[in-house]
Design an enzyme around this catalytic site. Structure first.
Site, PDB file in Angstrom:
ATOM      1  N   TYR A  59     -24.978 112.420  51.284  1.00  0.00           N
ATOM      2  CA  TYR A  59     -25.549 113.763  51.121  1.00  0.00           C
ATOM      3  C   TYR A  59     -27.075 113.682  51.115  1.00  0.00           C
ATOM      4  O   TYR A  59     -27.762 114.396  51.858  1.00  0.00           O
ATOM      5  CB  TYR A  59     -25.054 114.412  49.825  1.00  0.00           C
ATOM      6  CG  TYR A  59     -25.862 115.615  49.415  1.00  0.00           C
ATOM      7  CD1 TYR A  59     -25.781 116.800  50.144  1.00  0.00           C
ATOM      8  CD2 TYR A  59     -26.732 115.573  48.326  1.00  0.00           C
ATOM      9  CE1 TYR A  59     -26.553 117.909  49.783  1.00  0.00           C
ATOM     10  CE2 TYR A  59     -27.495 116.679  47.965  1.00  0.00           C
ATOM     11  CZ  TYR A  59     -27.400 117.834  48.696  1.00  0.00           C
ATOM     12  OH  TYR A  59     -28.159 118.926  48.351  1.00  0.00           O
ATOM     13  N   LYS A  83     -18.178 126.095  41.937  1.00  0.00           N
ATOM     14  CA  LYS A  83     -18.467 124.700  42.281  1.00  0.00           C
ATOM     15  C   LYS A  83     -17.569 123.700  41.560  1.00  0.00           C
ATOM     16  O   LYS A  83     -17.589 122.512  41.881  1.00  0.00           O
ATOM     17  CB  LYS A  83     -19.938 124.377  41.991  1.00  0.00           C
ATOM     18  CG  LYS A  83     -20.910 125.132  42.887  1.00  0.00           C
ATOM     19  CD  LYS A  83     -22.355 124.846  42.532  1.00  0.00           C
ATOM     20  CE  LYS A  83     -22.737 123.418  42.840  1.00  0.00           C
ATOM     21  NZ  LYS A  83     -24.177 123.166  42.608  1.00  0.00           N
TER      22      LYS A  83
END
Length: 310
Positions: free
Chosen positions: A140, A178
């Site tokens: 990421y 999330k």
């Protein structure tokens, strides 16, 4: 029209809210609502249209027009630091961003995008927007770093605004979808409301992060758009505060005092940022001079929002 990718997500929906607060509702939200819980972030907001991110990318690559676009806020990405599918991450975060950037450059559309403090990797000092300080720990962070590097090549010749924000530890309203990736403040509030003793990792008084309130993040995005400044900027508070401080603020709001400390997971050792603190030199030099909320201020405001219907 203003386009907000990831507009049903955490930071994107807060940018939509801030635009609404300024009376702006001609907004196209681009997202992926396969996760059927994200729509709640948009329920109280006003937008003109919604488009799936795959359909949007097809239209962008085909050079289709969306009318008079005033700005693109590109917040859409896979933001999971525990996702190790590198091809998915690079397609989603790097290639997609390049396509959208070039679309905007060809049309002189301001392009404001989400980078990340994950570009700095395991540093414990000198979080400075410069190549020698960047060494991401996961794919990421690498996807965000590589796009920043790509932008750096283009910035000197760009005729329209390009600005990237390296978000530090953002927390606040509209992050509930999330799940495990939501902030510590969110999880502590859930545990407290469930009658549980809230949990922190052992050593949390020593784990310090730059926790930045999402309302402040949205304010910075809009200020840069309104002022036309380009570049890559850290977006944190400039202060490192401990996870213990987050817990203290949550406990104070709930009028509780008990905490349980749990062992630090083996799988996170060596892949976990123990300390982050944004260097705000460049942000301040660009002209942004507003203060950022402390953990005590931001967590208290967030707790009030989370428990507004209680």
């Amino acid at each position: 029209m203003i386009i907000v990718t990831g507009g049903a997500g955490f930071i994107g929906s807060n940018i939509v809210k801030s635009l609404n607060d300024k009376g702006i509702t001609d907004i196209l939200v681009v997202d992926n609502l396969k996760d059927g819980t994200k729509f709640v972030n948009l329920v109280d907001l006003n937008i003109a249209d919604y488009m799936d991110k795959e359909d949007f990318l097809i239209q962008i690559m085909a050079g289709e027009e969306f009318g008079d676009i005033e700005a693109v806020f590109h917040e859409g990405a896979c933001s999971s630091t525990t996702e190790w599918d590198g091809k998915y991450m690079m397609d989603n975060n790097y290639q997609y961003s390049k396509e959208l950037l070039h679309y905007c450059l060809e049309r002189d559309i301001p392009f404001l995008y989400a980078s990340s403090a994950a570009t700095y990797g395991g540093r414990t000092s000198d979080f400075i927007e410069s190549r020698e300080y960047e060494k991401p720990l996961n794919v990421y962070g690498y996807s965000k770093f590589l796009f920043d590097e790509y932008v750096r090549q283009i910035l000197p010749e760009a005729s329209s605004q390009i600005v990237g924000f390296r978000y530090f530890n953002v927390y606040g309203p509209r992050e509930g979808h999330k799940g495990s990736m939501a902030s510590v403040a969110f999880h502590l509030n859930t545990q407290l409301n469930n009658g549980e003793t809230p949990k922190l990792f052992e050593g949390s008084e020593n784990f310090k992060r730059d926790f930045v309130y999402v309302g402040d993040v949205a304010d910075v995005n809009l200020w840069f758009w309104e002022n036309g400044v380009s570049g890559i900027f850290n977006l944190g508070t400039g202060r490192a505060e401990s996870f213990q401080a987050v817990a203290d603020a949550a406990l104070a709001y709930h009028k509780k005092s008990d905490l349980e400390y749990i062992p630090f997971p083996e799988k996170l050792k060596g892949r976990y940022q123990a300390f982050t603190q944004a260097d705000l030199t460049n942000l301040r030099a660009a002209g942004y001079d507003k203060p950022f909320k402390t953990v005590a201020e931001g967590v208290t405001e967030y707790m009030a929002w989370l428990n507004r219907d209680a």
